[in-house]
Each structure stands twice: as C-alpha cells, then as structure tokens.
Write an enzyme that holds these catalytic residues in place. Sequence first.
Site, short mmCIF file in Angstrom:
data_model
loop_
_atom_site.label_atom_id
_atom_site.label_comp_id
_atom_site.label_asym_id
_atom_site.label_seq_id
_atom_site.Cartn_x
_atom_site.Cartn_y
_atom_site.Cartn_z
CG HIS A 158 34.18 46.29 43.67
ND1 HIS A 158 35.39 46.31 44.30
CD2 HIS A 158 34.13 47.41 42.93
CE1 HIS A 158 36.05 47.41 43.96
NE2 HIS A 158 35.29 48.09 43.13
CE LYS A 549 43.84 41.46 37.81
NZ LYS A 549 44.63 41.85 36.62
#
Length: 896
Positions: A158, A549
């Site tokens: 990532h 999120k």
Amino acid sequence: MAAIASQQADRSPVERHSAVSEMPDELRADVRMLGELLGRVIAEDGGPDLLADVERLRKAVIAARRREISVDEVASMVAEWPIDRCVQIARAFTCYFHLVNLAEEHFRIRILRSRDTGEATLPESLAQAVSALKHDLRPDELARLIAELEFRPVLTAHPTEARRRAVVTAIQRISVQLAEYNAPDRGAYEREEAHRRLLEEIDLLWRTAQLRHTKLDPLDEVRTAMSAFDETLFRTVPRIYRSLDTALAEGSGTREPQAKAFIRYGSWIGGDRDGNPNVTARVTREAVLIQAEHVLTALENAATRIGRTLTASSLYGTPSKELRDALAGAVDDHPELAAELGKRSPREPHRQWLLFVAARIAATRRRDLDLAYRSPDDLLRDLRLCQASLVATGAARQAYGEIQHLIWQVETFGFHLAELEVRQHSQVHAQALEEIRAGTPSERTEEVLATIRMIAWIQERFGVRACSRYVVSFTRSADDIAAVYELAEHALGPRTPVLDVVPLFESGEDLANSADVLSGMLRLPAVQKRLAANGRRLEVMLGYSDSAKELGPAAATLKLYDAQAELAAWALSNDVRLTLFHGRGGALGRGGGPANRAVLAQAPGSVAGRFKVTEQGEVIFARYGHPAIALRHIEQVTNAVLLASTPSVEARTGEAASRFRLLAERVASASEQAYRSLTEASGFPEWFGLVSPLEEIGSLRLGSRPARRGLGAPRSLDDLRAIPWVFAWAQTRVNLPGWYGLGSGLLAVAGEAGAGQEPGPGLEELRQAYREWPLFASLLDNAEMSLAKTDRQIAARYLALGGRQDFADQVLAEYDLTRKLVLAVTGHSRLLESRRVLSLAVQLRDPYVDALSHLQLRALSALRAEDTLSDEERERLETLLLLSVNGVAAGLQNTG
C-alpha cells in the site's frame, strides 16, 4: 543548517523547560553534528544566502510558535521568495528531517541495548510474558499455548512510503557512518574518517532528487521489501525464538528447544490485485521467484558459514550411523562433490555433511534438479540428521546452537520466504462468473482465471504454504466465497489448487453481518472440505481503513470490537479455530498505533494465541529497518499475544467491556452522527479536494496502485481509497481521520454543565472506562497522539482554501471539543503528558514541519487560485508542493 542544529542543542534560559532542553545529551550531540554537516553542504552548494534564508524561516516559525509574530507574517515572508528559492528551502528542511529521524533511531537503538543488561526482566519482553504466564497457567496450559502460538505479519505494498528508494539507501549509508563515528572503540583516525564519510554521504543525500520521476511497478515494490528481509528479518527471527526458549527453561542451546518457530511472514506485494490492474498472473509468478531467490541465497550462505566452522573431528566423537549412511549415499549419488568435500574436510563428517547440504540448497536455487531439494521438509530432515548425530557424540552445544538457528529459519521462511496472498474484489468475481456463464469472458475475466492457474503453479513449485490464501474484498455473503471456488473449477477443472478463501469485512454493515456470512460459508462443500483437512481452521479479515473512513475513528473502533467479540463467540459455538486478520494501516486513522497495545485491547477469545496483521508502507521500514528495533517490535507484539490469551486478562477485558457497553454505544452513536454530518454533507468531497493536496499526491508515484477507484475527481468518499484520505489530511495538519467525531461522542456521555460546554456528570464514568477498559484507553490515547500532531493555526489556513467557512468552522469546533474532552477524560494537563518521549519528538519537529507547511500553502494557494498559470509556472509550483508533501511526511513520520 548549523543554526538549526545549534538551536536544537543549546540550553538558553528561555528554553530551559522546553522540549529542546529535555533532549538527551547523546541525541543532542548527533542532531547538532548532522545539522552542522548539512548546513556546510547547503552553503557549499547553494551559497551562504540560501542557508541564511533557511535560518530566517526557522526563526520565524519558532517565533510564531511562541506567539511573538503571527502566522500571517510567516506567510508573507515565504510569499516574497521566488518559487525556485522555496524549492531549495523545502529540500533543506526535508533533508534535515531525514537526518533527525536517523539520529532518533540510533538513540532508540542505544536505549534498547542499554536496557538489556540481563539484570532485570525488560517490560513487554518475552521473558516478562513467560514469567507472568508461569504464575497464571498450569504447566500443561502454558505448553499448549506455546505450541499454538502464531504471529503472522503480512507485508503490503500500500503506497505509504513517500521516500524514494535512492533516498532510503542514502540514509542507510549515513546510518552506517554515524554508527562508525559513535562506536566507543574507534581510534582518532577511524573517527575522523567516519566524520569525513558522513559529510560525503550527506552531500550526496542533498544532491539526490527527493521525488520519483517514474511510477513504481509491482516488482519494484517486491524488490524494495526484500531489503527488509536481507538486512533484518532473516537474522532476527532465530534471536526471537532463542529469547523465548531461554525464558521457558534453563539450558537453552544445550537441549532440545521448547520454543517452536511461531512467526510466518506473508505478503500482498505482487499478489494484491484489488483495484490494481498492474498486478497480473505474470507479476505474481515473478514476485514469488524473487522471494525464493532471496531466501534460498540466505539459507545457502547460512549453511555454508555454519558448515565451515563445524570442525568437530571424528577422533573425538563417532558420528551416528544414520549420518555415516547419508554420507555414503552422497558418495554414491554425487561422487565428485562428495570427494571434494571429503578432501577439504578429512575426519570432519558433520562439516562435510553441512557443506553438502549447502551445495544442495544452491542447486535448489539454480534449479539443478539432480541435486536440488524437493521441499523444505527434505532440508529440515538433513539438518536434524546432523543435529541428532552431534547430540549422539556429546556435542549438544553444537547441535542446538547455530544449527538450531538454521532449522528455525527454514521452518519460518521455507523456500518461498513469505506466503504470497492474493486479493481481489468480490464484484470482479461476480462479473467474471456472469461472463463465463454467458460464454463471453473479457480480458479481465481471463486474468482472474490465469491468477488461479498461477496459484496452482506456485503450489506445485514451492508447496501449499507458498500461496493458498485468497482474500475477497467487500465480502457481503457466502456467495462471494463460493464464487472463488467456482472460478477455480472453471480455471482448472478437478485439478484445482488448495484454496483458503478469506472473507474481508470492511463496512459497518458488513462487520455487523460477518457472523451470518460465516454461517453461510460452513454450508459450502468446498469450505467443509478445507475445514476437515486443516483441523477446522478458518481465517477472517477485518478492514480498519475503510470502516474508519466510513464511520469515523471512534465508531469504527467500537464496531470492530463488537465484530471480534461476535466472531469469537461464533467460532466457539461452531468448533472452529478462528484467526482474525487485522487489516491495520500505519496511520492512526487507519487502525495504526502501538501494535502490542492493540492486541491487549482485543475482545476476549479473539486472540487465542494467534495474531495476524498487515504491515504497510513506511511501517515496514520503521519496524524492520534495523535488527534491534525489529527484535523489540516482535517481542512486544508476541508478549501481548501471549498475555491477551490468558484467562485472567480475558476475564478483566470482558468484564470491563460488559460494564461499559452502554457507554460505548452512546459514544459510538454520537461520534458517527457527527462524523457523517460532515463527510456526507453536500459539497464535502469537492471541498476536501481544494483544501488538501489530494490531487497532487497521486503525482508522488508512491506505488503501483491507483490512488482512487475509477477516474476523475472523487464525487464521494466511496471513490477515494483510505490511504490518500489519511495522507492528505495529515498534510493539512488537521489529522481529521484520527479524532473527528470523538469529541461529540464523549460529550454525549459526559453531558454539559453550562453554556461553555464544560464536561458534565458523566465525566467520571468516562474516566473510569479509560482506566479499566484497554480498548477505550487505546482509542483515547491514539486520538491524543493524533491531536498532538494537529496544528490549529496552520490547519485553519488550509481549511480556508475551500471557500466553505461552514465546513472549516465545523472541523475546528469539533477539534476544540475533542481536545478539551480527551484531556478531561485522561486527566492530562496537556496532550501526550504521560508519554514524554513521544511528546518530545512531536514538539521538536513542530516548528520545522510548520516551515514546510507554509511552503506548501504557498504552492497550494497559487495552484487553487490561478486559472491562468503557464505550464512552466504550474510545473514549478507542483514541484514545490510535492517536495513539501515529502518533507511533511518525513517530519511527521507518517503518511497513510
């Protein structure tokens, strides 16, 4: 930057009680020297005027911190410089942060070594855990827990490592010279030469471009991760096992070890294709071959080194019959090699055998099938043959010393180094099945089938351990799991590879439904077959990034805890040995924070001696960049896994969770409502794009994976990946994903005591939860850390760029509320009051991060306000912006 170093080092009356004055002498000396050397380099290359401008900005941001001047005055000064000068100044502060980070790492290593005196048990160590376990468990219970112990770190690509590989290697070379310079046994000439080399390497760091010019491809990411294995992991793993074995019983190194190899590394690098079209079946094949090359080379070198030193003569101990027979077999099968080894090592049978083993490992790497090992088990058999023979001759220390280390390394890494895990989105599988059933498979569907065929090839070449886990993103039902098994049949018919399909639950709704999905999985014949074959082991992945999120940090943390508790209960009632795979990021807004504390905060029964977690981006090098730090990290996590698996810790955690259940629900509900009222408001995604360098972050070429799902600007948070979401907020100095909504959640419990929104009657209950419930304490401590890295004044300047004062006011009001209530609940008079070292690091960095933030604001404001910029002007502004992004990431030591 001699002046900067001087400011860090000197103890003026004004600063006597500041963070600077608290800096330990050894660290201060290193920071001063490195800063002076960088200052010389900058002056030599850019002239004294450049160094003077750097010093002007340094003094200005410090004065602004002391409220002696306003941030507007700092901004006005920065606005006077040409863009090219701003670029040079941004380079200077970025290089400075790289050097300060390095000095702090060396200081941390010295502290770790100084604590390891052998006179007392180090806190959070394996010795401390075993000592506690011996008082808490019966001997048979302790032996069972040690036998079942598993730690599975999974390296991911990532894109959260902002530094170029060239910059990382330059810093590593400086690190070597700094260690040489500080070594206590160096003479005057050696010390002077190390000083000269330091200056040379810092000069090269200054001249090295900080920004990548080309985008990484997945194999670049694989090769980058291999440096952690080569430099650290291979050597650290046996030290961990030795530490555990020493703690378990006396005589380690002279007896058969009680510690088993419990660490198993995994990797998504080259296997994670969810949203990354650059990861193909060919890339996956190359990734596993690169890994194999590195681990086989390491094993060959280790076997050769040990073999050459194993000079025990048969004159003083007759080898076992089994070893003599094996050597005779080697003569029959490979007469030339055996003759050469016998000539080089006469009457040294164990040496001959280990060098023969090394030759076979080399043949395995070369694919010389006549001599190669077919599997790691065959190699282990030969090593244990040598070990048993040494024991028979009375040479137990030789048997259970370095040879045991090599055995542990083979057990840990095999011939594949780390299990390559495949990940793909559930919707891709559903669409692939539709196309196959309709007889019109697309190129993407063919790639899905090719991936499954590649898994089969890897298993044939390196064994099932090398690649069997297939993670399904956004698992919504058991049908999403069944789809993978059906696709495997389409790819290979009855010759399907062994597949352990792992559901990944990410959204709040999916987390709530996770146990029902697992119940559906148990009805699938393919899953039933795997459970029967693997001792009813099942793995489930929990996504921290996307849940945070969607829900905000407080609600996500509590919802994840509830899911863990429910899944643990489900596993117990269904006789399943469940492993929870924690998809944590490096940043606090993505489940980051101290890993050992996170383990101790897990729901009762959810650990059970097993912990699997992602290690992402810059976290890989922060935790595994140096053997001493890697050793400490792994010990701390393993300590927590062992303690969290005991009945007494589980009972305390469970009782606290039950007692504060209603409190948690009120905090979660109110925090989620506050969070959604901001992030789901009309115009918020567009505003976020204006107030942050979100769009420009993609130009940093952090990794091979696209920054967002789909094309164009994000229309909602769903379009945006969690990493750039967190990264961009960190750049604005807001750090919103780490704390937003928590203040509203705490207020819902604490209540109000008047117009000033002072904490009300529920405050004591919150304080009690903070003292007694590890999960709640971890939530507040992580938020406190995130708040400490937030700067309200500079944040307000970023928020003003979006033209929505209502959003800006809403964010700042929640910040003020959260800060006030976190301090009230923790009882601290200031942020990070109880964490002196971390507080010191943050305070030392803040002014210099401020400098880069002002440079970034200069570029961001111009890019957002001017529609008539020429291509050249835009390019120069973007260069400044990206350099400042890189520098802020280095200063905060955090990206995504």
